[in-house]
Design an enzyme around this catalytic site. Structure first.
Site, PDB file in Angstrom:
ATOM      1  N   ASP A  81       0.827  -1.212   0.000  1.00 37.64           N
ATOM      2  CA  ASP A  81       0.000   0.000   0.000  1.00 37.64           C
ATOM      3  C   ASP A  81       0.861   1.261   0.000  1.00 37.64           C
ATOM      4  OD1 ASP A  81      -1.481  -2.258   0.927  1.00 37.64           O
ATOM      5  OD2 ASP A  81      -3.019  -0.915   1.711  1.00 37.64           O
ATOM      6  N   HIS A  86      -0.915   4.618  -0.558  1.00 42.05           N
ATOM      7  CA  HIS A  86      -1.860   5.551   0.063  1.00 42.05           C
ATOM      8  C   HIS A  86      -1.452   7.019  -0.041  1.00 42.05           C
ATOM      9  CE1 HIS A  86      -4.925   2.892   1.515  1.00 42.05           C
ATOM     10  NE2 HIS A  86      -4.032   2.090   2.087  1.00 42.05           N
ATOM     11  N   ASP A 126      -3.946  -0.170  -3.613  1.00 41.53           N
ATOM     12  CA  ASP A 126      -4.078   0.942  -2.660  1.00 41.53           C
ATOM     13  C   ASP A 126      -3.011   2.003  -2.907  1.00 41.53           C
ATOM     14  OD1 ASP A 126      -6.227  -0.410  -1.655  1.00 41.53           O
ATOM     15  OD2 ASP A 126      -5.571  -0.359   0.432  1.00 41.53           O
ATOM     16  N   ASP A 149      -5.883   7.463  -1.873  1.00 39.22           N
ATOM     17  CA  ASP A 149      -6.737   7.633  -0.686  1.00 39.22           C
ATOM     18  C   ASP A 149      -5.896   7.734   0.584  1.00 39.22           C
ATOM     19  OD1 ASP A 149      -9.212   7.760  -1.905  1.00 39.22           O
ATOM     20  OD2 ASP A 149      -9.633   5.621  -1.689  1.00 39.22           O
ATOM     21  N   ARG A 150      -6.522   8.322   1.602  1.00 39.17           N
ATOM     22  CA  ARG A 150      -5.915   8.527   2.914  1.00 39.17           C
ATOM     23  C   ARG A 150      -4.832   9.617   2.866  1.00 39.17           C
ATOM     24  NH1 ARG A 150      -9.202   6.057   6.731  1.00 39.17           N
ATOM     25  NH2 ARG A 150      -9.281   3.806   6.497  1.00 39.17           N
ATOM     26  N   ASN A 179      -8.701  -2.392  -2.599  1.00 34.67           N
ATOM     27  CA  ASN A 179     -10.023  -1.883  -2.227  1.00 34.67           C
ATOM     28  C   ASN A 179     -10.107  -0.363  -2.342  1.00 34.67           C
ATOM     29  OD1 ASN A 179      -8.212  -2.133   0.133  1.00 34.67           O
ATOM     30  ND2 ASN A 179      -9.880  -1.184   1.271  1.00 34.67           N
ATOM     31  N   HIS A 180      -8.959   0.318  -2.428  1.00 38.67           N
ATOM     32  CA  HIS A 180      -8.974   1.766  -2.622  1.00 38.67           C
ATOM     33  C   HIS A 180      -8.819   2.158  -4.085  1.00 38.67           C
ATOM     34  CE1 HIS A 180      -9.286   3.411   1.457  1.00 38.67           C
ATOM     35  NE2 HIS A 180      -8.690   2.284   1.833  1.00 38.67           N
ATOM     36  N   HIS A 213      -3.988  -8.255  -3.613  1.00 38.46           N
ATOM     37  CA  HIS A 213      -3.994  -7.171  -2.635  1.00 38.46           C
ATOM     38  C   HIS A 213      -4.359  -7.615  -1.226  1.00 38.46           C
ATOM     39  CE1 HIS A 213      -4.326  -3.262  -0.826  1.00 38.46           C
ATOM     40  NE2 HIS A 213      -5.557  -3.537  -0.429  1.00 38.46           N
ATOM     41  N   ARG A 238     -13.749  -5.346   8.947  1.00 37.97           N
ATOM     42  CA  ARG A 238     -13.998  -4.306   7.961  1.00 37.97           C
ATOM     43  C   ARG A 238     -15.451  -4.347   7.512  1.00 37.97           C
ATOM     44  NH1 ARG A 238      -8.737  -2.976   5.757  1.00 37.97           N
ATOM     45  NH2 ARG A 238      -7.182  -4.509   6.400  1.00 37.97           N
ATOM     46  N   HIS A 290      -2.561  -4.718   2.210  1.00 35.98           N
ATOM     47  CA  HIS A 290      -3.878  -4.442   2.772  1.00 35.98           C
ATOM     48  C   HIS A 290      -3.891  -4.136   4.273  1.00 35.98           C
ATOM     49  CE1 HIS A 290      -8.206  -4.385   2.548  1.00 35.98           C
ATOM     50  NE2 HIS A 290      -8.396  -5.484   3.237  1.00 35.98           N
TER      51      HIS A 290
END
Length: 569
Positions: free
Chosen positions: A208, A210, A237, A240-241, A269-270, A318, A404, A433
Site C-alpha cells: 500500500d 496511500h 491501494d 486515498d488517505r 479496495n482503494h 492485494h 472491515r 492491505h
C-alpha cells in the site's frame, strides 16, 4: 439444520453469544481514525453517486466491460480465454451505457455524478479528441513533457518526482494523456498476468502507498527503475488517505508507461469508486484538476488486474483468498478461535483468472453476495472481487467475520491458505492491505506474506514501511528479502485533506454516518489489525443482539425479509 450445524452451537462461543456490551478501544492512536468515522458516506439509495439505484447499477455493470485482448491472454486456460471473449462482446454493447450528469431536482441545476460504468472505445476516442484541443503547459513550465509512452524515461520519472515534491503539478493535459494511455495498456492485460523472474534478476512487491508521496521517494531509491531484470508489482491501494494521491498514482503510471512488461499493477479496495469518494481521492482530483479526470482514473482502476502469478509459485494479490462456497454468514459469530465456518474446497487459479473484473462494487453488494452456490457468472465474479481486495487472515482455522465493513467480508485461517496453496502448487501467497509494525509479516506457517509500504500510516501508525524483493534461489523455491524503511518528513498537510471538496461542492453524493460513533473506524477500513495493539475482544459486536438476529435469516445468513433480491442468483 445446516445453519445450526455450521454455527457449532455447542462450542465455547455459545457462552459469548449471551453477553451484551463490551469495552471499546481507546488511546491517541485512534484519534485520526475517529475523525474518519465522522466522514460522510455515499448514499445507499437512488440519490447515490452510483447512477440510478444499486440494483440498476448492477444491471448496468453486467452489460459492460473492459476491452481485453484475447491474443494478449494466450497463456490463460480455455475458461479464462472464454471470459475475455465475453468481456469483448460486452464492450461492444456498452456504447449506449454512458453515465451522464443528471438534472438535479433542486432548481434543475446540473450536478456532477461519478461514472460507474465502463467507457466504450467511442467514449475514449471522444475524450482523446477533447484532450487534444486542451492548452498545453504554461510558457514558464520547466517539468517533464509527456508525448506518449516513449517519452517516459529515467529523466522523466526523476524530474516528475522532484517537481511534485516541490509542489508543482503535472499539467492537466499531460495527466489526461497519461491516464488515457494507461487505460489502453490495462485493457489488454489479463485478470491474472504471469511474471517470470529473470536469471540473476529480481522482482519487488510494493504494498500500500496511500498517497504518501514523500515516502515514495524512499521506495524509488530502493527499487530503482523497471527493466527486464528489475521487475516490480505495485500491490494496490495507490491512493486515498494520504494527501498526495494524484502525485503518487501518476508516478506509478509513469513507471508502467516506461516499461509495461516489467511493471505489474494490482487492484486494491482503494481502487474503487466508493472508497475514492469517502477517503479523499475524488476530492483531491477535483481540487487539483477536475472531476472528468477522476472518471478516467476510475476507468483505469476498473481495468487493473486482480492478481499476478510469479514463476507459477507465488500468487500476489492485494488482500486475501476467496471466501466460503456456499457463502454463509453466521449472525452472532465471534472472533473466538473455536467459532468458524469450516473449510470448503478452495478455488483454482483458473477460476481466478476467469474473473471479468471490469465493474464497481456498491455499498450493498457485500451483504448481497451472501448465499448458496451459484452458476450466475456476475455474482461469482463479484464474490471473488470482494474477497481478493478486502479479506484478511486470521490466526485460527476456518472463516470468520472481518473487522472491515459490516457484513459479507471474511477472514481466512491457516487451513484455508494451506489448502489453497496445495491445490494450486504454490510456494506462498503474497498480499498487502494491512498495516504491519515492521512493514511486513509472515503468517500461516510461512505460506502467507503481508507487505505494507506506507510507513507511519495516517501519520499516527508509527509503523515501518517495507518492500519485498523476490529472487530465484539455488533450489526450486523463490527467495524473499524484506527491505524496511522509515517514514520521511512531509509538509504539514493532514491525511484526507482534500475530502472536504466533495462535502462542500457535491454534498448530494454523501450522507451522514448513521452508525453509532465510536473511538475506532466503525466503517471498517481501519487497516490497523496488523499493529498487534488491539485486543480483539474489544472489537466484538453486541453478541446478545446478534443472537436474536439469528432468527431473522435463512441458512446462509441472508435476511428473510429481503430474499427477493437473490432470486436471480
Amino acid at each position: 439444520a445446516l445453519f445450526w450445524q455450521t454455527r457449532g452451537i455447542a462450542s465455547a462461543s455459545f457462552k459469548a453469544m449471551m453477553l451484551a456490551g463490551v469495552a471499546k478501544p481507546s488511546g491517541s492512536m485512534f484519534s485520526t481514525l475517529h475523525a474518519v468515522t465522522r466522514a460522510p458516506l455515499p448514499l445507499h439509495t437512488q440519490d447515490a453517486g452510483f447512477i440510478a439505484t444499486e440494483k440498476q447499477a448492477a444491471v448496468d455493470n453486467a452489460k459492460i466491460g473492459n476491452r481485453q485482448s484475447v491474443a494478449g491472454c494466450a497463456a490463460l486456460t480455455t475458461a479464462a480465454a472464454a471470459a475475455v471473449a465475453r468481456s469483448v462482446r460486452r464492450q461492444r454493447t456498452a456504447r449506449g451505457c454512458r453515465a451522464k450528469t443528471v438534472m438535479y431536482a433542486r432548481g434543475g441545476k446540473e450536478e456532477w455524478r461519478p461514472r460507474n460504468c465502463a467507457f466504450s472505445e467511442a467514449d475514449l476516442a471522444d475524450v482523446r479528441s477533447k484532450v487534444g484541443a486542451m492548452d498545453g503547459p504554461e510558457a514558464d513550465y520547466k517539468g517533464p513533457h509527456y508525448e506518449g509512452s516513449k517519452s517516459v524515461d529515467a529523466e522523466f520519472v526523476k524530474t516528475l518526482l522532484a517537481m511534485q515534491k516541490d509542489g508543482t503539478l503535472l499539467p492537466k493535459k499531460y495527466a489526461y494523456l497519461m491516464v488515457l494511455d494507461i487505460i489502453d495498456i490495462l485493457g489488454k492485460e489479463c485478470t491474472m498476468p504471469t511474471k517470470n523472474i529473470a536469471a540473476g534478476g529480481s522482482l519487488t512487491v510494493i504494498g500500500d502507498l496511500h498517497g504518501q508521496l514523500f515516502d515514495f521517494q524512499s521506495i524509488y531509491d530502493l527499487v530503482g527503475l523497471p527493466s527486464a531484470t528489475n521487475q516490480m508489482i505495485f500491490n494496490g491501494d495507490f491512493v486515498d488517505r494520504g494527501s498526495w494521491s494524484i502525485e503518487v498514482i501518476l508516478l506509478v503510471f509513469a513507471l508502467k508507461l516506461m516499461n509495461p512488461e516489467a511493471v505489474g499493477l494490482n487492484r486494491g479496495n482503494h481502487e474503487m469508486l466508493e472508497a475514492n469518494i469517502i477517503y479523499g481521492f475524488a476530492g483531491e482530483v477535483g481540487t487539483k484538476c477536475d472531476l472528468d479526470l477522476f472518471d478516467l482514473f476510475s476507468e483505469a482502476f476498473r481495468r487493473l488486474p486482480l492478481a499476478h502469478l510469479v514463476d507459477k509459485k507465488v500468487l500476489v494479490l492485494h488482500a486475501g483468498l476467496p471466501g466460503p462456497n456456499p457463502r454463509i454468514w453466521m449472525p452472532g459469530q465471534t472472533h473466538d478461535p473455536t467459532d468458524a465456518i469450516p473449510l470448503t474446497p478452495p478455488p483454482s487459479l483458473d477460476e481466478i483468472a476467469a474473473i471479468e473484473r471490469d465493474f464497481e462494487v456498491g455499498p450493498d453488494d457485500y451483504k448481497n453476495a451472501i448465499g448458496p452456490k451459484t452458476n450466475n457468472k456476475e455474482l461469482i465474479d463479484k464474490r471473488f472481487l470482494v474477497d481478493l481486495v478486502w479479506s484478511d487472515p486470521r490466526g485460527s482455522n476456518g472463516w470468520g467475520p472481518s473487522y472491515r465493513k459490516s457484513k459479507g467480508i471474511y477472514t481466512f485461517g491457516p487451513d484455508i491458505t494451506k489448502a489453497f496453496c496445495e491445490k494450486n502448487n504454490l510456494q506462498c501467497v503474497m498480499r498487502s492491505h494491512e498495516v504491519k509494525q515492521e512493514g511486513y509479516s509472515w503468517d500461516h506457517g510461512n505460506l502467507l506474506c503481508t507487505v505494507f509500504s506506507s510507513p507511519n500510516y495516517l501519520d499516527t501508525g508509527n509503523n515501518k514501511g517495507a518492500i519485498m524483493r523476490l529472487k530465484t534461489g539455488a533450489g526450486e523455491d523463490i527467495e524473499f528479502e524484506p527491505v524496511q524503511f522509515e517514514a520521511q518528513p512531509h509538509p504539514d498537510l493532514a491525511p484526507m485533506h482534500w475530502q472536504s471538496f466533495i462535502a462542500d461542492n457535491h454534498p448530494y453524493l454523501l450522507r451522514k454516518m448513521k452508525k453509532r460513533v465510536a473511538e475506532f473506524d466503525e466503517w471498517g477500513d481501519s487497516d490497523c489489525s496488523g499493529l498487534s495493539l488491539l485486543n480483539f475482544d474489544e472489537w466484538e459486536p453486541d453478541e446478545a443482539e446478534q443472537f436474536q438476529d439469528a432468527f431473522k435469516v435463512d441458512e446462509f445468513g441472508r435476511e428473510l425479509d429481503s430474499l427477493d433480491q437473490y432470486d436471480a442468483a
